[in-house]
Design a protein around this motif. Structure first.
Motif, PDB file in Angstrom:
ATOM      1  N   TYR A  34       1.295  -1.789   4.032  1.00 47.24           N
ATOM      2  CA  TYR A  34       1.553  -1.208   2.685  1.00 47.24           C
ATOM      3  C   TYR A  34       1.516   0.200   2.719  1.00 47.24           C
ATOM      4  O   TYR A  34       2.420   0.947   2.336  1.00 47.24           O
ATOM      5  CB  TYR A  34       0.464  -1.490   1.636  1.00 47.24           C
ATOM      6  N   LEU A  35       0.419   0.867   3.345  1.00 43.97           N
ATOM      7  CA  LEU A  35       0.580   2.268   3.367  1.00 43.97           C
ATOM      8  C   LEU A  35       1.686   3.098   4.048  1.00 43.97           C
ATOM      9  O   LEU A  35       2.466   3.870   3.826  1.00 43.97           O
ATOM     10  CB  LEU A  35      -0.677   2.809   4.191  1.00 43.97           C
ATOM     11  N   ASP A  36       2.005   2.199   5.303  1.00 43.21           N
ATOM     12  CA  ASP A  36       3.360   2.739   5.945  1.00 43.21           C
ATOM     13  C   ASP A  36       4.486   2.473   5.061  1.00 43.21           C
ATOM     14  O   ASP A  36       5.154   3.297   5.243  1.00 43.21           O
ATOM     15  CB  ASP A  36       3.213   1.821   7.274  1.00 43.21           C
ATOM     16  N   PHE A  37       4.519   1.424   4.404  1.00 44.89           N
ATOM     17  CA  PHE A  37       5.941   1.313   3.629  1.00 44.89           C
ATOM     18  C   PHE A  37       6.001   2.386   2.723  1.00 44.89           C
ATOM     19  O   PHE A  37       6.987   3.136   2.428  1.00 44.89           O
ATOM     20  CB  PHE A  37       5.833  -0.107   2.746  1.00 44.89           C
ATOM     21  N   ILE A  38       5.031   2.850   2.047  1.00 41.12           N
ATOM     22  CA  ILE A  38       4.932   3.859   0.801  1.00 41.12           C
ATOM     23  C   ILE A  38       5.489   5.177   1.595  1.00 41.12           C
ATOM     24  O   ILE A  38       6.234   5.926   1.008  1.00 41.12           O
ATOM     25  CB  ILE A  38       3.441   4.095   0.095  1.00 41.12           C
ATOM     26  N   ASN A  39       4.701   5.508   2.823  1.00 41.60           N
ATOM     27  CA  ASN A  39       5.061   6.829   3.242  1.00 41.60           C
ATOM     28  C   ASN A  39       6.387   6.806   3.805  1.00 41.60           C
ATOM     29  O   ASN A  39       7.178   7.783   3.913  1.00 41.60           O
ATOM     30  CB  ASN A  39       4.201   7.033   4.293  1.00 41.60           C
TER      31      ASN A  39
END
Length: 250
Positions: free
Chosen positions: A96-101
């Protein structure tokens, strides 16, 4: 308090209208985008969790870049709604963090949805990253089971403001008309007492339809309409939404 994005004043006057794209293939997504670019709307939400290649970063970025072009001057809100909050797919916390960034780094999104409870302790860093790239953050919380009490709804949105969100958003499910009033009462209190940011509030399902139409009176700055498939229970057709918003604004 309003936010200006591409000359669109979010938080002033008529609630800004968002239409979702919930297609599964790039060709269908872009087809919808070309259609939506000609509609009387302010913003298009790409629900990436519906995309059949949503787990492949390269495919997401490629589609997003084409989508930005297809939408012309419409605002683009990019959302990965996780299964825990009513979406179509699950991600690990790191995914999820990777997607947002990844989305932030494309410089294609005008707004990005970051789930308050999904981001957990990383919420401030994600919001800071978005702001450093000029991306407006819709910080969201969804409850498809119930409507929390008014104080909880207000507390949730205030916490979102405190971590730097530009647009706190809560969407909740009513079981009776009193639940809808709870959501609207929380909205008015936010407007009158905690006006550091505009907010988005939604009571879902048929019972909550009024909440999608009365934002200008109660204080919700944006609303969702459907122009084809809907992305949440209770979304109503764009023509009806525009007609009602026009009549309230007159």
């Amino acid at each position: 308090m309003s936010i200006i994005v591409r000359d669109c004043h979010i938080g002033e006057g008529r609630p800004k209208v968002i239409v979702p794209i919930v297609e599964t293939t790039e060709s269908k997504i872009l087809e919808r985008a070309f259609e939506f670019s000609r509609l009387r709307i302010d913003c298009v939400e790409w629900r990436v969790d519906w995309f059949e290649q949503c787990m492949d970063a390269h495919s997401v970025v490629s589609c997003l870049q084409k989508l930005r072009v297809a939408l012309k001057d419409k605002l683009l809100l990019v959302t990965f709604r996780t299964k825990a909050e009513g979406g179509e797919a699950s991600l690990t916390h790191k995914e999820y963090l990777d997607f947002i960034n990844t989305v932030i780094d494309t410089d294609c999104a005008d707004l990005i949805d970051i789930e308050f409870f999904t981001a957990r302790d990383d919420i401030r860093e994600l919001i800071d990253n978005a702001h450093s790239s000029g991306v407006v953050v819709v910080c969201s919380s969804h409850d498809f089971q119930k409507t929390p009490d008014k104080n909880e709804l207000i507390s949730r949105m205030v916490k979102m403001q405190q971590v730097g969100a530009d647009l706190p958003k809560v969407a909740v499910m009513p079981h009776d008309s009193t639940d809808v009033l709870t959501l609207l009462a929380a909205t008015v209190d936010m407007k009158n007492k905690y006006f550091a940011t505009p907010i988005i509030t939604i009571s879902m399902g048929k019972l909550g339809i009024v909440s999608r139409l009365c934002g200008e009176l109660f204080g919700s700055a944006m609303t969702f309409a459907s122009a084809g498939d809907s992305s949440a229970p209770g979304q109503i057709g764009l023509d009806i939404v525009n007609a009602v918003l026009d009549s309230i604004a007159e």
